[in-house]
Design an enzyme around this catalytic site. Structure first.
Site, PDB file in Angstrom:
ATOM      1  N   ASN A 118       0.830  -1.197   0.000  1.00 53.71           N
ATOM      2  CA  ASN A 118       0.000   0.000   0.000  1.00 53.71           C
ATOM      3  C   ASN A 118       0.869   1.254   0.000  1.00 53.71           C
ATOM      4  O   ASN A 118       2.089   1.195   0.132  1.00 53.71           O
ATOM      5  CB  ASN A 118      -0.954  -0.021   1.196  1.00 53.71           C
ATOM      6  CG  ASN A 118      -2.322   0.542   0.837  1.00 53.71           C
ATOM      7  OD1 ASN A 118      -2.434   1.477   0.061  1.00 53.71           O
ATOM      8  ND2 ASN A 118      -3.354  -0.039   1.416  1.00 53.71           N
ATOM      9  N   HIS A 157      23.217   1.816  12.672  1.00 57.22           N
ATOM     10  CA  HIS A 157      24.480   2.548  12.594  1.00 57.22           C
ATOM     11  C   HIS A 157      25.325   2.235  13.818  1.00 57.22           C
ATOM     12  O   HIS A 157      24.815   1.798  14.851  1.00 57.22           O
ATOM     13  CB  HIS A 157      24.222   4.054  12.500  1.00 57.22           C
ATOM     14  CG  HIS A 157      23.623   4.454  11.194  1.00 57.22           C
ATOM     15  ND1 HIS A 157      24.379   4.731  10.080  1.00 57.22           N
ATOM     16  CD2 HIS A 157      22.334   4.592  10.815  1.00 57.22           C
ATOM     17  CE1 HIS A 157      23.583   5.035   9.083  1.00 57.22           C
ATOM     18  NE2 HIS A 157      22.334   4.956   9.495  1.00 57.22           N
ATOM     19  N   THR A 217      10.605  -6.028  17.064  1.00 59.48           N
ATOM     20  CA  THR A 217      12.006  -6.081  17.498  1.00 59.48           C
ATOM     21  C   THR A 217      12.535  -7.501  17.613  1.00 59.48           C
ATOM     22  O   THR A 217      13.710  -7.687  17.909  1.00 59.48           O
ATOM     23  CB  THR A 217      12.155  -5.376  18.862  1.00 59.48           C
ATOM     24  OG1 THR A 217      11.349  -6.071  19.819  1.00 59.48           O
ATOM     25  CG2 THR A 217      11.729  -3.919  18.789  1.00 59.48           C
ATOM     26  N   LYS A 218      11.650  -8.501  17.430  1.00 58.69           N
ATOM     27  CA  LYS A 218      12.090  -9.899  17.472  1.00 58.69           C
ATOM     28  C   LYS A 218      11.251 -10.699  16.498  1.00 58.69           C
ATOM     29  O   LYS A 218      10.159 -10.282  16.089  1.00 58.69           O
ATOM     30  CB  LYS A 218      12.003 -10.466  18.885  1.00 58.69           C
ATOM     31  CG  LYS A 218      10.627 -10.429  19.493  1.00 58.69           C
ATOM     32  CD  LYS A 218      10.652 -10.877  20.945  1.00 58.69           C
ATOM     33  CE  LYS A 218       9.257 -10.764  21.542  1.00 58.69           C
ATOM     34  NZ  LYS A 218       9.220 -11.072  22.941  1.00 58.69           N
TER      35      LYS A 218
END
Length: 191
Positions: free
Chosen positions: A89, A119, A167-168
């Site tokens: 989308n 980073h 995050t996992k």
């Protein structure tokens, strides 16, 4: 540097060091990708024309079952692999230097961010990028405004609720939601 060599080095090393030959080559590819995205996003095109733009952006032929609503942005483009019957989308942003694989039948909602880069924490070396792939397995559904972080796999048939930050890894056949995204239910409980 040839694109295949660059892709191999990025995958092998998992790092793009600031000032390196690979970093310079990546920036050249990124400049071309940004140009193609801008052209695609600022015109009125048929589905076939959009697929042709996406083939140019990714460097791979895109299946005729693919559909994309613009605008769309990719940072690099050449490390995106898209399966069949995929829908993306509008407003999505792909940071694909680490690699993005989108399995057959996947749906990606408005404004989704797929980010494959971190980073360096050292401010003196912040230009160095650490690359980890994102994989959306077959029939994944990523809700609007979700963010998928580097190194994540979304399991087959799974759903990431709108606004989630993943995050996992997400196991197959599950629904996750929140920031950070947590298990909400098994898919079979909703069918």
């Amino acid at each position: 540097m040839e694109i295949n060599t660059l892709l191999l080095n990025m995958k092998k090393d998992g790092v793009l060091k600031a000032g390196s030959e690979e970093n310079a080559a990546m920036r050249e590819v990124s400049a071309e990708t940004r140009k193609l995205c801008a052209e695609m996003n600022n015109g009125a095109y048929t589905d076939e024309e959009i697929r042709n733009y996406m083939s140019g952006i990714t460097g791979h032929e895109i299946d005729e079952s693919f559909s994309l609503f613009v605008p769309f942005t990719a940072d690099f483009g050449k490390n995106i692999k898209i399966g069949k019957n995929v829908f993306i989308n509008s407003g999505c942003r792909f940071q694909d230097q680490g690699g993005i694989t989108i399995g057959d039948g996947s749906l990606i909602g408005h404004n989704v961010v797929l980010a494959t880069i971190n980073h360096d924490y050292d401010p003196k070396n912040r230009g160095t990028m650490f690359l980890k792939p994102i994989v959306l397995e077959t029939n994944s559904w990523i809700g609007s405004n979700a963010t998928i972080l580097p190194g994540i796999t979304i399991g087959e048939n799974s759903v990431v609720a709108a606004g989630s930050v993943v995050t996992k890894d997400v196991p197959a056949n599950t629904i996750v939601a929140g920031n950070p995204a947590e298990f909400m239910s098994n898919l079979e409980d909703k069918i």
